[in-house]
Design an enzyme around this catalytic site. Structure first.
Site, mmCIF file in Angstrom:
data_model
loop_
_atom_site.group_PDB
_atom_site.id
_atom_site.type_symbol
_atom_site.label_atom_id
_atom_site.label_comp_id
_atom_site.label_asym_id
_atom_site.label_seq_id
_atom_site.Cartn_x
_atom_site.Cartn_y
_atom_site.Cartn_z
ATOM 1 N N ASP A 23 0.830 -1.221 0.000
ATOM 2 C CA ASP A 23 0.000 0.000 0.000
ATOM 3 C C ASP A 23 0.860 1.266 0.000
ATOM 4 O O ASP A 23 1.955 1.277 0.555
ATOM 5 C CB ASP A 23 -0.918 -0.029 1.233
ATOM 6 C CG ASP A 23 -2.091 0.929 1.095
ATOM 7 O OD1 ASP A 23 -2.350 1.407 -0.028
ATOM 8 O OD2 ASP A 23 -2.745 1.197 2.122
ATOM 9 N N ASN A 71 -10.936 -2.499 -5.376
ATOM 10 C CA ASN A 71 -10.175 -1.557 -6.208
ATOM 11 C C ASN A 71 -10.830 -1.321 -7.581
ATOM 12 O O ASN A 71 -10.505 -0.357 -8.268
ATOM 13 C CB ASN A 71 -8.724 -2.016 -6.406
ATOM 14 C CG ASN A 71 -7.871 -1.903 -5.154
ATOM 15 O OD1 ASN A 71 -6.946 -2.681 -4.936
ATOM 16 N ND2 ASN A 71 -8.149 -0.920 -4.300
HETATM 17 C C1 IPE Z 1 -5.486 -2.752 -0.226
HETATM 18 O O1 IPE Z 1 -5.141 -1.418 -0.348
HETATM 19 C C2 IPE Z 1 -5.403 -3.432 -1.560
HETATM 20 C C3 IPE Z 1 -4.061 -3.527 -2.146
HETATM 21 C C4 IPE Z 1 -2.958 -3.108 -1.616
HETATM 22 C C5 IPE Z 1 -3.996 -4.168 -3.434
HETATM 23 P P1 IPE Z 1 -6.225 -0.254 -0.495
HETATM 24 O O2 IPE Z 1 -5.472 1.011 -0.588
HETATM 25 O O3 IPE Z 1 -7.168 -0.584 -1.602
HETATM 26 O O4 IPE Z 1 -7.014 -0.391 0.879
HETATM 27 P P2 IPE Z 1 -7.880 0.674 1.678
HETATM 28 O O5 IPE Z 1 -8.918 1.205 0.722
HETATM 29 O O6 IPE Z 1 -6.940 1.750 2.122
HETATM 30 O O7 IPE Z 1 -8.454 -0.080 2.827
HETATM 31 C C1 IPE Z 2 -1.537 0.386 -3.474
HETATM 32 O O1 IPE Z 2 -1.373 1.755 -3.422
HETATM 33 C C2 IPE Z 2 -1.829 -0.106 -4.886
HETATM 34 C C3 IPE Z 2 -3.206 -0.600 -5.062
HETATM 35 C C4 IPE Z 2 -4.130 -0.631 -4.148
HETATM 36 C C5 IPE Z 2 -3.554 -1.094 -6.373
HETATM 37 P P1 IPE Z 2 -2.600 2.775 -3.368
HETATM 38 O O2 IPE Z 2 -2.979 3.123 -4.771
HETATM 39 O O3 IPE Z 2 -3.694 2.240 -2.534
HETATM 40 O O4 IPE Z 2 -1.908 4.020 -2.683
HETATM 41 P P2 IPE Z 2 -2.528 5.006 -1.606
HETATM 42 O O5 IPE Z 2 -3.085 4.166 -0.500
HETATM 43 O O6 IPE Z 2 -3.583 5.781 -2.318
HETATM 44 O O7 IPE Z 2 -1.374 5.834 -1.187
HETATM 45 MG MG MG Z 3 -4.112 2.420 -0.548
#
Ligand code: IPE
Ligand code: IPE
Ligand code: MG
Length: 245
Positions: A23, A71
């Site tokens: 993340d 996502n």
């Molecule tokens: C969890 O991260 C999913 C992945 C890292 C693929 P998210 O960024 O989607 O999770 P939330 O929305 O912060 O809980």
């Molecule tokens: C993780 O990074 C990648 C996916 C969930 C696909 P994020 O895109 O969730 O990054 P933040 O949480 O917005 O920083």
């Molecule tokens: Mg995230």
């Protein structure tokens, strides 16, 4: 192995299965005034770092959460960018993973993925099926509640068809119908970016997993972070409900 290193490994066993919630790509890009796509690109590089670190540490299973079922709610251009990266990764990386003796397994709802991506996944799984240095499990379009509901549906189908009797339904029967059938539960789960939640990842499988939360944003993830998480894991007292050591 020397006697001393044997003793070290007995006292501090390498976690068999490490799972990572990768993340913080978006925040990494935002901090640099870059588009989120730039963060995702660097995030894919960090996934390579994690695989290398897992092999180096002797971990047998590495599960990476790449894209959750939730996502799909993100803007279409971001989803398209992530799918493009995935295509690129599958095309460019598989030969190298195979050369390293890595087996690839993908878990999640494939019905929502584009057909060419599903073909790439199937080809990669077939090619690497006999490898056993490390099993790399990538969670794509993955949601743990959906996975458990699907396993329950399969149990109901099997019961209706007379393949299993209701009183035979136990934890093992359900676990064997999850995407992760045959994979030991994760010993260690790492989440980067400072968030401390599970976000619908491996809910059943992480019943007794140790959680380590790192502030590092995923694109900055290094081999040092991996080792740091394993060290923290070594300091934990895993009790499984029993009394302490
Ligand atoms: C969890 O991260 C999913 C992945 C890292 C693929 P998210 O960024 O989607 O999770 P939330 O929305 O912060 O809980
Ligand atoms: C993780 O990074 C990648 C996916 C969930 C696909 P994020 O895109 O969730 O990054 P933040 O949480 O917005 O920083
Ligand atoms: Mg995230």
């Amino acid at each position: 192995m020397t006697e001393k290193s044997f003793d070290f490994h007995r006292r501090f066993p390498v976690p068999t299965h490490v799972a990572i919630i990768m993340d913080g790509n978006g925040r990494w890009a935002q901090q640099r005034g870059l588009p989120r796509t730039a963060g995702n690109r660097r995030g894919a590089d960090a996934a390579r770092v994690a695989v290398r670190a897992a092999v180096g540490q002797g971990v047998r299973y590495l599960t990476l959460y790449g894209f959750s079922s939730e996502n799909w709610k993100r803007p279409a251009d971001e989803v398209e960018d992530l799918m493009g990266l995935l295509r690129y990764y599958l095309r460019s990386e598989i030969a190298d993973l195979h050369k390293q003796g890595i087996r690839l397994r993908v878990i999640g709802d494939r019905s929502r993925l584009a057909t060419d991506i599903v073909s790439l996944i199937e080809d990669a799984e077939r090619l690497t099926a006999g490898n056993d240095t490390l099993t790399l499990i990538v969670a794509l379009s993955y949601g743990s509640r959906a996975e458990i509901a699907c396993a329950a549906r399969r149990l109901a189908e099997d019961a209706t068809a007379g393949r299993i009797r209701p009183y035979e339904i136990d934890e093992a029967a359900l676990a064997s119908r999850l995407f992760t059938a045959g994979v030991p539960d994760p010993d260690l789960l790492i989440r980067t970016s400072g968030e401390q939640r599970i976000s619908n990842f491996l809910l059943w499988q992480s019943a007794y997993t140790e959680f380590v939360f790192l502030d590092t944003l995923w694109p900055d993830f290094s081999e040092d972070d991996f080792v740091r998480a394993i060290k923290e894991y070594h300091g934990r007292d895993r009790r499984y409900g029993a009394t302490g050591a």
